[in-house]
Scaffold this active site. Structure first.
Site, short mmCIF file in Angstrom:
data_model
loop_
_atom_site.label_atom_id
_atom_site.label_comp_id
_atom_site.label_asym_id
_atom_site.label_seq_id
_atom_site.Cartn_x
_atom_site.Cartn_y
_atom_site.Cartn_z
CG PHE A 167 14.16 47.83 116.12
CD1 PHE A 167 14.40 48.72 115.08
CD2 PHE A 167 12.88 47.79 116.66
CE1 PHE A 167 13.40 49.55 114.59
CE2 PHE A 167 11.87 48.60 116.18
CZ PHE A 167 12.13 49.49 115.13
CE LYS A 217 15.57 40.25 124.42
NZ LYS A 217 15.18 40.42 122.97
CD GLU A 262 13.86 39.62 118.67
OE1 GLU A 262 12.63 39.48 118.56
OE2 GLU A 262 14.41 40.17 119.65
NE ARG A 263 11.88 43.73 114.70
CZ ARG A 263 10.84 44.55 114.63
NH1 ARG A 263 11.06 45.85 114.45
NH2 ARG A 263 9.60 44.10 114.74
CB SER A 312 5.87 48.53 122.14
OG SER A 312 5.73 47.27 122.78
CB CYS A 365 11.29 56.48 121.68
SG CYS A 365 12.77 57.08 122.52
CD GLU A 417 5.90 54.77 119.32
OE1 GLU A 417 6.90 55.48 119.52
OE2 GLU A 417 5.69 53.71 119.93
#
Length: 500
Positions: free
Chosen positions: A150, A174, A177-178, A227, A282, A384
């Site tokens: 996202f 893919k 979805e956010r 993640s 990140c 994190e």
């Protein structure tokens, strides 16, 4: 009225059939602005079948013609960038200027990938033996896939799509979805640029979609950013199913501040790198490591002064330093880490919890948060946090600072601020981290070098963008060719061939 988004398969928008949807929020207001369908395994398989069919002709298209599609795409995305950035800000929450940067960093990889005719050249050795020539060629894998996060809904998809299709593959994306609207628009732009229908497909979904990609034999490679637990799962599952995988996970990026550093410069760098995009990067710097007590005390004062001056507000408002977090869940998660830091004994210098913006009280806002005296045994140091929280973890000397970055389980990025060239060179050579900055707070390499972390920040042998991307998305075929004179009769040989 809430918009209902689609998948993009075979060059067309396709409504979801699963009956399952995920809400897409405007993080600035907290309101639902769209619903995105979550695909079934059957829908993913249909997209893969479409891609497999389209890839045959696309893979046979010469690299120069494929590159021309990318060049046309560059024209189109330049025109679309302002509106794309607004869409990105509305769904993610990062500022408009930051959204433009998100798009631009992806565009730079497309620019690099347009060099495919050169990057796909093989090698040739003439006269390797009597009458023998040896040459290699790079060929596409077929259908490949990307599962993207996202926090960079334009940049990361473009990092993966560009080299993959330039190399002759078909691509299944893919996205998160956010914030799926920008990836869907990118697919439209590629189609408009001349990419054949079916070469790029966007399938929205959750774990069911991911598993459908991982277990389908027609998908030959998978790239992922997200993640660490999911990166490791995708890497292991892909490997078990005979796929190539490059999977990039979490980070805990340190900035070492040496006693000779310009502290104002270092503090400004930390503020931008730690709080930009609400810390949802990140490559964000989340740990400041000042060397020596005097350096640490002075740096803490300078950071505290700057933190209170930061402006937090709606993503598209002018004069905002950073916007909201992406979701209510993300906000609650980061607030939980702040409480954990307090409970573990870190000194809270600035508390961003309970932050509200007038007129946007339901938005997912968190004010800038600053901790001092964080130690390496604390959860907030080990894990994190992924929010606008900066931790000061003091080091007595250079060796201790080096060890902190080297020994941490994450190894994405690290930076050192110093005026000592010898110290910087020694640090860059010895630190066990994949990307290093010297007086550069966010050491993201330019597009023609490769991006990738070490340790639990990266799984796989090859990195993103740069030459590694073309190595990842192609397979090498080596041909040994011999043309004999008709009058040369050697008879059968029962020993292994050698070049003598």
């Amino acid at each position: 009225m809430t918009r209902e988004l689609t998948h993009f398969i075979g060059g067309e928008h396709v409504a979801g059939t699963s009956g399952r949807f995920s809400d897409v929020y405007d993080p600035s207001t907290g309101e639902v602005q769209a619903r995105v369908p979550l695909a079934t395994a059957a829908e993913v398989q249909a997209a893969i079948a479409n891609a497999e069919e389209a890839q045959i002709a696309w893979g046979a298209t010469n690299p120069q013609k494929r590159a021309r599609v990318l060049l046309k795409f560059l024209e189109l995305i330049a025109e679309a960038a302002p509106e794309l950035a607004k869409t990105l800000s509305r769904e993610h929450g990062k500022t408009y200027e930051d959204s433009l940067g998100d798009i631009q960093r992806g565009v730079e990889v497309i620019e690099f990938a347009a060099g495919a005719p050169h990057l796909l050249k093989g090698e040739y050795s003439t006269g390797a033996g009597t009458g023998i020539d040896v040459y290699s060629m790079r060929q596409p894998l077929g259908v490949v896939a990307g599962i993207t996060p996202f926090n960079f809904p334009a940049m990361i998809p473009l990092w993966k799509i560009g080299p993959a299709i330039a190399a002759g593959n078909a691509f299944i994306l893919k996205p998160s979805e956010r914030d799926p609207s920008v990836p869907l628009r990118i697919a439209e732009l590629f189609l408009e640029a001349g990419l054949p229908a079916g070469v790029l497909n966007v399938v929205n979904g959750d774990k069911e979609s991911v598993d459908a990609i991982l277990h389908d034999d027609r998908v030959h490679a998978v790239g992922f950013v997200g993640s660490t637990p999911i990166a490791q799962y995708i890497y292991e599952t892909a490997a078990q199913n005979g796929k190539r995988a490059q999977c990039f996970g979490g980070a805990k990026n340190h900035m070492i501040i040496m006693p000779d550093a310009d502290l104002d410069q270092a503090a400004d760098a930390l503020i931008g790198a730690g709080y930009g995009s609400a810390g949802e990067r990140c490559m964000a710097i989340s740990v400041a490591v000042p060397v020596g007590r005097q350096t640490a005390d002075a740096l803490a004062v300078k950071l505290a002064e700057r933190v209170v001056a930061l402006r937090v507000g709606p993503a598209l408002a002018e004069g905002v330093d950073y916007g909201p977090l992406v979701s209510a869940d993300a906000l609650a998660r980061v607030e939980g880490y702040i409480q954990k830091g307090i409970d573990e004994g870190a000194q809270l210098l600035a508390d961003g919890r309970g932050y509200t913006v007038e007129g946007y009280e339901s938005g997912f806002y968190l004010g800038p948060t600053l901790f001092d005296h964080v130690t390496t045994d604390m959860t907030v140091y080990k894990e994190e946090v992924f929010g606008p929280v900066l931790f000061i973890a003091r080091a007595d000397d250079f060796e201790q600072a080096l060890a902190m970055a080297t020994d941490h389980e994450y190894g994405n990025g690290v930076s050192i601020f110093t005026r000592d060239g010898d110290a910087a060179r020694d640090f860059a050579a010895r630190v066990n981290v994949g990307m290093v900055g010297v007086n550069v707070p966010i050491p993201v390499p330019i597009a023609y070098h490769t991006f990738g972390g070490w340790k639990k920040s990266g799984f796989g042998d090859l990195n993103q963008h740069g030459p590694d991307a073309f190595r990842f998305y192609t397979k090498t075929k080596t041909v040994t060719s011999r043309w004999l004179s008709h009058d040369l009769k050697e008879g059968a040989s029962f020993v292994i061939p050698t070049m003598h």
